[in-house]
Design a protein around this motif. Structure first.
Motif, PDB file in Angstrom:
ATOM      1  N   LEU B  17       0.842  -1.197   0.000  1.00 12.52           N
ATOM      2  CA  LEU B  17       0.000   0.000   0.000  1.00 12.52           C
ATOM      3  C   LEU B  17       0.879   1.250   0.000  1.00 12.52           C
ATOM      4  O   LEU B  17       0.586   2.225  -0.691  1.00 12.52           O
ATOM      5  N   LEU B  18       1.977   1.184   0.769  1.00 14.14           N
ATOM      6  CA  LEU B  18       2.866   2.340   0.860  1.00 14.14           C
ATOM      7  C   LEU B  18       3.469   2.658  -0.512  1.00 14.14           C
ATOM      8  O   LEU B  18       3.542   3.812  -0.927  1.00 14.14           O
ATOM      9  N   ALA B  19       3.864   1.600  -1.226  1.00 15.04           N
ATOM     10  CA  ALA B  19       4.400   1.797  -2.579  1.00 15.04           C
ATOM     11  C   ALA B  19       3.340   2.466  -3.447  1.00 15.04           C
ATOM     12  O   ALA B  19       3.634   3.408  -4.202  1.00 15.04           O
ATOM     13  N   ALA B  20       2.096   1.995  -3.312  1.00 16.93           N
ATOM     14  CA  ALA B  20       1.005   2.581  -4.095  1.00 16.93           C
ATOM     15  C   ALA B  20       0.792   4.044  -3.714  1.00 16.93           C
ATOM     16  O   ALA B  20       0.485   4.881  -4.568  1.00 16.93           O
ATOM     17  N   VAL B  21       0.969   4.342  -2.411  1.00 14.71           N
ATOM     18  CA  VAL B  21       0.832   5.728  -1.957  1.00 14.71           C
ATOM     19  C   VAL B  21       1.833   6.621  -2.686  1.00 14.71           C
ATOM     20  O   VAL B  21       1.496   7.699  -3.168  1.00 14.71           O
ATOM     21  N   TYR B  22       3.087   6.156  -2.773  1.00 16.12           N
ATOM     22  CA  TYR B  22       4.114   6.933  -3.474  1.00 16.12           C
ATOM     23  C   TYR B  22       3.679   7.218  -4.903  1.00 16.12           C
ATOM     24  O   TYR B  22       3.752   8.341  -5.381  1.00 16.12           O
ATOM     25  N   VAL B  23       3.192   6.153  -5.579  1.00 17.26           N
ATOM     26  CA  VAL B  23       2.784   6.304  -6.978  1.00 17.26           C
ATOM     27  C   VAL B  23       1.677   7.342  -7.080  1.00 17.26           C
ATOM     28  O   VAL B  23       1.736   8.286  -7.865  1.00 17.26           O
ATOM     29  N   ARG B  24       0.661   7.170  -6.220  1.00 21.58           N
ATOM     30  CA  ARG B  24      -0.479   8.072  -6.309  1.00 21.58           C
ATOM     31  C   ARG B  24      -0.076   9.504  -5.935  1.00 21.58           C
ATOM     32  O   ARG B  24      -0.469  10.450  -6.600  1.00 21.58           O
ATOM     33  N   ALA B  25       0.726   9.641  -4.856  1.00 18.03           N
ATOM     34  CA  ALA B  25       1.090  10.978  -4.392  1.00 18.03           C
ATOM     35  C   ALA B  25       1.953  11.697  -5.417  1.00 18.03           C
ATOM     36  O   ALA B  25       1.803  12.889  -5.655  1.00 18.03           O
ATOM     37  N   VAL B  26       2.857  10.971  -6.052  1.00 19.60           N
ATOM     38  CA  VAL B  26       3.780  11.613  -6.987  1.00 19.60           C
ATOM     39  C   VAL B  26       3.117  11.855  -8.345  1.00 19.60           C
ATOM     40  O   VAL B  26       3.201  12.949  -8.895  1.00 19.60           O
ATOM     41  N   ALA B  27       2.416  10.841  -8.844  1.00 21.98           N
ATOM     42  CA  ALA B  27       1.965  10.918 -10.229  1.00 21.98           C
ATOM     43  C   ALA B  27       0.511  11.356 -10.388  1.00 21.98           C
ATOM     44  O   ALA B  27       0.166  11.998 -11.369  1.00 21.98           O
ATOM     45  N   PHE B  28      -0.352  11.002  -9.438  1.00 17.61           N
ATOM     46  CA  PHE B  28      -1.775  11.211  -9.666  1.00 17.61           C
ATOM     47  C   PHE B  28      -2.413  12.220  -8.728  1.00 17.61           C
ATOM     48  O   PHE B  28      -3.624  12.247  -8.582  1.00 17.61           O
ATOM     49  N   THR B  29      -1.589  12.999  -8.006  1.00 13.67           N
ATOM     50  CA  THR B  29      -2.144  14.031  -7.147  1.00 13.67           C
ATOM     51  C   THR B  29      -1.616  15.369  -7.643  1.00 13.67           C
ATOM     52  O   THR B  29      -0.421  15.474  -7.937  1.00 13.67           O
ATOM     53  N   PRO B  30      -2.506  16.371  -7.757  1.00 11.83           N
ATOM     54  CA  PRO B  30      -2.062  17.653  -8.298  1.00 11.83           C
ATOM     55  C   PRO B  30      -0.980  18.308  -7.431  1.00 11.83           C
ATOM     56  O   PRO B  30      -0.923  18.090  -6.216  1.00 11.83           O
TER      57      PRO B  30
END
Lengths: 226, 191
Positions: B17-30
């Motif tokens: 989940l933490l890895a996914a958080v990085y992906v989402r925070a870096v790439a998919f959050t404005p």
């Protein structure tokens, strides 16, 4: 409750009497305090930083070290000849043992602070006379808070290995919040600003005292029950 | 041991989940307008900090149970301080473990740790309160405040997601640590 206080006072008297007869610990603590203040004097550059900017930190670091010495002593006194067992067998409540130790520790630390404060004013040329009342209030509030926690913790660390080392490690995280507030309040006072500007810090110190004196009073029995 | 395995699975899930958080925070959050990319620390930093404080409170609650409500023969709380970012709380955890290491008698160790745990729990509000009294690098509260959160939906979702990840990690660590001490206790009894 009257009994608890009476027993506590008896116990504190015993500790203070033991101390008064030998005067080893109190003299060491006072000399230590003066030495720490001297070390600070050599550790600063008076042309770069004005004394009044450093003064609050110097005062509180010195008092912290001095209090630690006193607190280490409180229960080590009872380890010789199993004096603690005798104390626990006496028909007094555990909580009054705590209160007694707290009173004795407070008196010990207050004496050291009482000697340290004028030396501090003298060495660093800090004018404290015109803010003496409020400054003493800050010192009293902060000292009560960390001596209350320290007395509780020293009852535990005294019976472990590395007692002298473990107490500061456990106690300092608890001392840091009240120390921060005390340093800020002291800085406000020494800068000649009105006491009302430090009211927030004083309120926090008072809240800390109430919470931790009460807590230690009720938790102490768990540290000595067999 | 089953509990240890469960703990490992929860920890693995937490890491995933933490890895996914990085992906989402870096790439998919404005990107936040004022602070730019640096603001992304928010998504990791806040959930981690929440568990740092909550962890100490849990130690305190468990200690209350132990000292006053529970059969004193059982001990149930050693755990690790890996999620800690706040130095003060971190040092408290270190002190807590040091104290446990310094006492050899199990009953005495349990009671001492409980006393320190309850004291630590009571210190958390003061540490928390001090944060509000200072103007620090940290912004003022934007999510948990009387009015509605002033965070855009996408940012709030990333934060909530990360909070879930950190919660999972926390539960995983505690479960493993708890299982390990149970095993250690059993081994001691057989020895």
């Amino acid at each position: 409750m009257a009994d608890v206080l009476r027993h506590a006072w008896r116990l504190a008297r015993k500790d203070l009497l033991v101390e008064f007869r030998s005067r080893t610990a109190i003299l060491s603590a006072v000399v230590f305090t003066v030495l720490v203040l001297m070390v600070f004097n050599f550790g600063r550059d008076p042309t770069a930083v004005a004394a009044v900017d450093l003064a609050p930190s110097i005062l509180w670091v010195t008092f912290t070290f001095a209090a630690m010495l006193a607190l280490n002593r409180a229960f080590q006194l009872e380890l010789e000849n199993q004096a603690l067992d005798g104390l626990l067998l006496a028909p007094v409540s555990r909580s009054s043992i705590y209160l007694g130790k707290l009173i004795a520790n407070l008196m010990f630390v207050a004496t050291v602070e009482g000697v340290g404060l004028p030396r501090f004013a003298l060495f660093f040329n800090v004018p404290i006379l015109n803010v003496l009342g409020p400054l003493l209030a800050v010192i009293a509030l902060a000292t009560l808070g960390f001596v209350a926690v320290g007395t509780l913790f020293s009852a535990m660390t005294a019976r472990t290995r590395f007692a002298e080392l473990l107490l500061p490690v456990l106690l300092l995280p608890f001392m840091i919040p009240p120390l921060i507030w005390a340093v800020l309040a002291t800085a406000t006072l020494l800068a000649g600003r009105p006491l009302s500007e430090a009211a927030g810090w004083l309120r926090l110190l008072a809240a800390f005292d109430i919470v931790f004196v009460t807590l230690a009073f009720f938790l102490f029995p768990a540290t000595v029950n067999e | 041991m089953r509990l240890l395995k469960t703990g490992r699975w929860i920890t693995a899930l937490g890491f995933a989940l933490l890895a996914a958080v990085y992906v989402r925070a870096v790439a998919f959050t404005p990107v936040e307008r004022m602070q730019g990319v640096a603001q992304k620390i928010f998504y990791l930093h806040v959930p981690a900090a929440i568990w740092t404080e909550t962890g100490m409170v849990l130690v305190g609650v468990a200690s209350v149970f132990f000292l006053f409500l529970k059969d004193p023969r059982l001990a149930w709380w050693t755990w690790d301080a890996r999620l800690t970012l706040t130095l003060l709380l971190f040092l408290m955890y270190v002190g807590y473990l040091l104290l446990r290491g310094a006492v050899t008698d199990p009953g005495l160790r349990a009671r001492y740790a409980a006393v320190l745990g309850i004291s630590g729990m009571c210190l958390v509000p003061f540490v928390h309160l001090s944060v509000y009294m200072f103007r620090t690098l940290h912004p003022q509260p934007i999510v948990l405040k009387p009015s509605a959160p002033s965070l855009p939906g996408a940012m709030l979702a990333t934060l909530a997601f990360s909070f879930l990840a950190f919660s999972t990690l926390y539960v995983g660590f505690v479960t493993q640590r708890y299982a390990l001490s149970l095993l250690r206790e059993q081994a001691d009894q057989h020895a």
